[in-house]
Structure formats: C-alpha cells, structure tokens
Write a protein that holds these residues in place. Sequence first.
Motif, PDB file in Angstrom:
ATOM      1  N   ASN A 232     -22.519   0.949  -5.184  1.00 37.71           N
ATOM      2  CA  ASN A 232     -23.643   0.265  -4.329  1.00 37.71           C
ATOM      3  C   ASN A 232     -24.868   0.780  -4.753  1.00 37.71           C
ATOM      4  O   ASN A 232     -25.994   0.609  -4.160  1.00 37.71           O
ATOM      5  CB  ASN A 232     -23.607   0.482  -3.072  1.00 37.71           C
ATOM      6  CG  ASN A 232     -23.548   1.865  -2.350  1.00 37.71           C
ATOM      7  OD1 ASN A 232     -23.395   2.730  -3.308  1.00 37.71           O
ATOM      8  ND2 ASN A 232     -23.674   2.085  -1.181  1.00 37.71           N
ATOM      9  N   ALA A 233     -25.161   1.357  -5.953  1.00 41.31           N
ATOM     10  CA  ALA A 233     -26.384   2.012  -6.392  1.00 41.31           C
ATOM     11  C   ALA A 233     -27.046   0.661  -7.238  1.00 41.31           C
ATOM     12  O   ALA A 233     -26.432  -0.022  -7.832  1.00 41.31           O
ATOM     13  CB  ALA A 233     -26.426   3.052  -7.409  1.00 41.31           C
ATOM     14  N   GLY A 234     -28.319   0.570  -6.896  1.00 42.06           N
ATOM     15  CA  GLY A 234     -28.935  -0.289  -8.134  1.00 42.06           C
ATOM     16  C   GLY A 234     -30.621  -0.104  -7.709  1.00 42.06           C
ATOM     17  O   GLY A 234     -31.104   0.632  -7.337  1.00 42.06           O
TER      18      GLY A 234
ATOM     19  N   MET B  82     -21.018   9.226  -0.498  1.00 40.40           N
ATOM     20  CA  MET B  82     -21.458  10.396   0.355  1.00 40.40           C
ATOM     21  C   MET B  82     -22.538  10.031   1.504  1.00 40.40           C
ATOM     22  O   MET B  82     -23.072   9.058   1.075  1.00 40.40           O
ATOM     23  CB  MET B  82     -22.102  11.138  -0.534  1.00 40.40           C
ATOM     24  CG  MET B  82     -22.730  12.600  -0.028  1.00 40.40           C
ATOM     25  SD  MET B  82     -21.267  13.673   0.238  1.00 40.40           S
ATOM     26  CE  MET B  82     -21.945  14.882   1.382  1.00 40.40           C
TER      27      MET B  82
ATOM     28  N   ASN C 283     -25.882   6.756   0.431  1.00 37.52           N
ATOM     29  CA  ASN C 283     -25.745   5.478   1.237  1.00 37.52           C
ATOM     30  C   ASN C 283     -26.733   5.633   2.656  1.00 37.52           C
ATOM     31  O   ASN C 283     -26.288   6.595   3.350  1.00 37.52           O
ATOM     32  CB  ASN C 283     -24.235   4.913   1.598  1.00 37.52           C
ATOM     33  CG  ASN C 283     -23.487   4.690   0.216  1.00 37.52           C
ATOM     34  OD1 ASN C 283     -24.017   4.514  -0.751  1.00 37.52           O
ATOM     35  ND2 ASN C 283     -22.365   4.788   0.537  1.00 37.52           N
TER      36      ASN C 283
ATOM     37  N   MET D 192     -32.029   2.375  -5.331  1.00 37.83           N
ATOM     38  CA  MET D 192     -31.682   2.279  -3.957  1.00 37.83           C
ATOM     39  C   MET D 192     -30.117   2.334  -3.689  1.00 37.83           C
ATOM     40  O   MET D 192     -29.612   1.952  -4.711  1.00 37.83           O
ATOM     41  CB  MET D 192     -32.390   1.094  -3.366  1.00 37.83           C
ATOM     42  CG  MET D 192     -31.962  -0.143  -3.726  1.00 37.83           C
ATOM     43  SD  MET D 192     -30.564  -0.868  -3.109  1.00 37.83           S
ATOM     44  CE  MET D 192     -30.435  -2.504  -3.962  1.00 37.83           C
ATOM     45  N   ARG D 193     -29.663   2.436  -2.538  1.00 38.52           N
ATOM     46  CA  ARG D 193     -28.337   2.215  -2.272  1.00 38.52           C
ATOM     47  C   ARG D 193     -28.364   1.420  -0.967  1.00 38.52           C
ATOM     48  O   ARG D 193     -29.142   1.505   0.017  1.00 38.52           O
ATOM     49  CB  ARG D 193     -27.591   3.491  -1.999  1.00 38.52           C
ATOM     50  CG  ARG D 193     -27.288   4.275  -3.349  1.00 38.52           C
ATOM     51  CD  ARG D 193     -26.572   5.565  -3.069  1.00 38.52           C
ATOM     52  NE  ARG D 193     -26.201   6.274  -4.198  1.00 38.52           N
ATOM     53  CZ  ARG D 193     -25.294   6.119  -5.136  1.00 38.52           C
ATOM     54  NH1 ARG D 193     -24.431   5.096  -4.731  1.00 38.52           N
ATOM     55  NH2 ARG D 193     -25.215   6.634  -6.138  1.00 38.52           N
ATOM     56  N   GLN D 194     -27.478   0.485  -0.891  1.00 40.27           N
ATOM     57  CA  GLN D 194     -27.417  -0.674  -0.082  1.00 40.27           C
ATOM     58  C   GLN D 194     -25.894  -0.494   0.951  1.00 40.27           C
ATOM     59  O   GLN D 194     -25.025  -0.148   0.147  1.00 40.27           O
ATOM     60  CB  GLN D 194     -27.568  -2.098  -0.169  1.00 40.27           C
ATOM     61  CG  GLN D 194     -27.550  -3.068   0.950  1.00 40.27           C
ATOM     62  CD  GLN D 194     -27.767  -4.413   0.411  1.00 40.27           C
ATOM     63  OE1 GLN D 194     -28.666  -4.522  -0.384  1.00 40.27           O
ATOM     64  NE2 GLN D 194     -27.287  -5.463   0.894  1.00 40.27           N
TER      65      GLN D 194
END
Lengths: 263, 197
Positions: free
Chosen positions: A41-43, A59, B91, B186-188
């Motif tokens: 889910n990193a981006g 984490m 997250n 970023m992380r969502q």
Amino acid sequence: MFAALYGELVPHAWRDPESKLDAYELFHQRSLAMGWLDDRNAGGGSEDRMRRAPGLWGMNDAGWNHPLAVPGAKLISWFQVEVSAVADDRPLPVQPFLRCAEDATASAGTLNLSAVQVLLPVQGLDPSSRPPYAPVPSIGTVHWFAERDPRSRAPVEVCLDSGQDRSNPVVAQQLKDRLGHLDQKVFEYTSYDVGGEGTGISPPFDDSFWNGPAAQRVTFRGELAEWSLDAIGWLAEVLADCVARLGGHSPIVLTISARDTRS
Amino acid sequence: MFRRNISCAAFVFVISASAVATPPAMATSGEEATTSTYSYEDAVPGLAPASSDTTAIYLDEAGQPLSIDGVEATSAQTAALACTPESGMDNPHRSSTGVAVSGHGWWNKGDCSNNRANVYNCLYEWYTDNTWRRKACSATTELRPRRDGGGRTTARRNCDNTLYTSWRNHVDVDVIGEWDTAEKPMRQANVYCRVYG
C-alpha cells in the motif's frame, strides 16, 4: 492484530538503556528481514513502478510501555500490525507475528514470559473460502510440535473473550467439541468454563479498539506442547479458525497464561 | 520530498483492500462513495473509491489546495545532482493508546551524504468531493537516519467517531544542506476513525 507480552524482562547488561532501537524499530526490522512486512500500500513516489512485497502485515505501532496497561500486570512489550488479507489456505499469521514480537523483545533482554494476549481479527477469516484440504490450515503443521520432550508440556489457561459479541458463550460448547475432534495434541484441555474471571488481565487498549469491554469469556485449562510463543501462536491460529467456522465474526481477545499447578 | 505548496497530483498506488482491520464496537462500515457530485461544503469523510487515486486533490485545513509535486532542485542541472533519500512511513492506523488515528514518518540516507534531515508527516482524510483533507501533521523534526537510531515523527488526531474511513500518511524528508529529490511517498489504509473538523 495486537499482541502484548507479560512477565519479566532482564535487560541485557551490554545494551544501552537509552537505545533508540525501541520495540517499534526492532519489530519493524525483524518483520522486514523475515519478508513478512507488507509493502503493497505504499505509493505516491517514483517507486510506483516497483513490484511491492506482499507481506503478512503492515506495521502500526509497538512499545515497551503502554498507557492503558493495567498496573501490576507486568507488561513487557506490545506490538500492533494491520494484517493483510489472509490467503484461503493459510492461517491468520499469529505464529510469525509472535516470532517477531519475541525476537524484538529478546533483543532487549532475557524474557521470562508469564502470559500472552493477542487481539485476533476473526472477522477477517472467511471459513467458506477454506479449501477442503485445509479447513483449519494450522493443523497441517501440527507435526512441528510432535517431537518435543514430553517433560516440556506446560499447564496453561486459555481465555477467549469476544467482548460485547454475545455469540461466544453460545459457541463455547461447540468450540470444546471442535477442539476435541481436531487431530492434534499440541493443546489438550482438561476443563473449561464459561464466564468466570479468566486470567484477570485486561487488554491494554480502549474498548472501541475491539468490541469491549470484556464480557463474554470462555476459559480452557489444559496442557500445551511447550511454553513457547511458537506453540501459543499455533494454538491462537487454530482457535481463530475454529471460532470463525462456528460463526464468530468479531475480534477476540485471547489470553494464554502459564498456570502454576503447585498449589 | 513532499511539498506543501503545490497543486493536485495523480497517484498510482495499490491498496490491500481486504486487509484485516479490527472493527471497534458500535462502528458501522463506511460506504464506498462515489465522487465529484459533492461540493466542498457538502462533502463528508468516507471510503475512497479506487478512482480517487488519479483524480483526487489535496486540501489544507483551510480548504486551500496543496500540491505534492515539486522539486527542491529548481533546475534540470541541480535536479540531476539531487540525491534520493529513503522516505519511510507506516500505514495510517487506529492507535491503541487512545481513540485516534496515527501515522509515523522517518528517513534513511539512500544515496544522500548528509546524516541529518528535517522530517515531518501528515495525515489526510478522504472526502466525498474526492479531496484528501489534511487533518494532522507532526512537528518538523531534525532526525538522524533511522538506521542510526534516528527515531521517527508522529502525526495523530483524535477521532470524532469510529466509522470506517480512508486515510493517507505522507512523509516529507528534507536532507539538510543537500539537494534531494522530490518523492512524495505515502501509505493509504482504511481506518475505524472519522474526523469531521
């Protein structure tokens, strides 16, 4: 998923008590090293085109102390992760989670564990998606505990609390029966009761964090193949699947404590 | 590097959509909303649809657009000389230490030389007008690289309720005394925490 380790920790004499490598850092490093950290889910950066690691969890947080820990409960460390979608033929990854928790804690000191508390996100398991060959996937690894010194078997108390979800006592009898019918000797219960005081360790988080406050409690007493986080993690995985198969669909606080049988 | 003063940008990201979050008591699942039919005033927090990654804009606390484009190096020549730090974040998540959403930020040197950076991270909540609205930022903190025990920053905001809502955690790393590139990582994640104000 959340884990709290209780007991005593004797800090390593050689370790800097002010070390910046706190529980968060150590757990994160260990998760990364084992390939269990989920990076998908990193981006948002130039690395968008990268192939990301489909790990077991992302984490969240960790610490040696917790502001909501019950005074005197001897909390050693706690760890919080967001579990990735569980594969149809794999268990909730409690064993690897506790492996990292133990390794992170043990790198700070010598651990003498008295109890483990795990918040199990049972609602993330879909029993209908389990393949016929793995209705309870952890049973497939039961032989890992087969060749243990019989003297290592440990008396334990296993307490499940579904909080305000009132289905837990209803499934208690069925859970007992299901445990009895599983082809395993890792955990053999001798008695159980519904309600009661349980271990008396309140979880170190707000009621809204799960489905609290604690209320619907089932306690099993019996023997575990060994007093280890591996065996505890394995049992937690089995219980999570069993509860899900019995219709449980809310988080469970599972507390497994070493039972002193001398008295 | 994630700049505060730039216009909307397109993102490509992958969400572990079925990740196992823990639903709190009394929470009801948020509904994945459609976008673009709400005004700024009428929009409410919710679950971001997949299409939001390419079309959403960022707003500050006053409703002014933010940009996450931009580079610290202002010319092609200096950009070519820029180093790339590793910007780290976790997250966005429900905090166990209170009824709050939380996220952390940190950095490592990457191919940069200096060992100090100014780091902060911010939390953004998705709204049904397809905006990500800034709800909390950590203090900007001078950190050593994480591998050297440099620590991390924490952004945190108390929840108004525990409805399921989409959040992003962005980190900004500015290596001190060195041109660095303008990653905007970023992380969502969807979190059982909703903030209205």
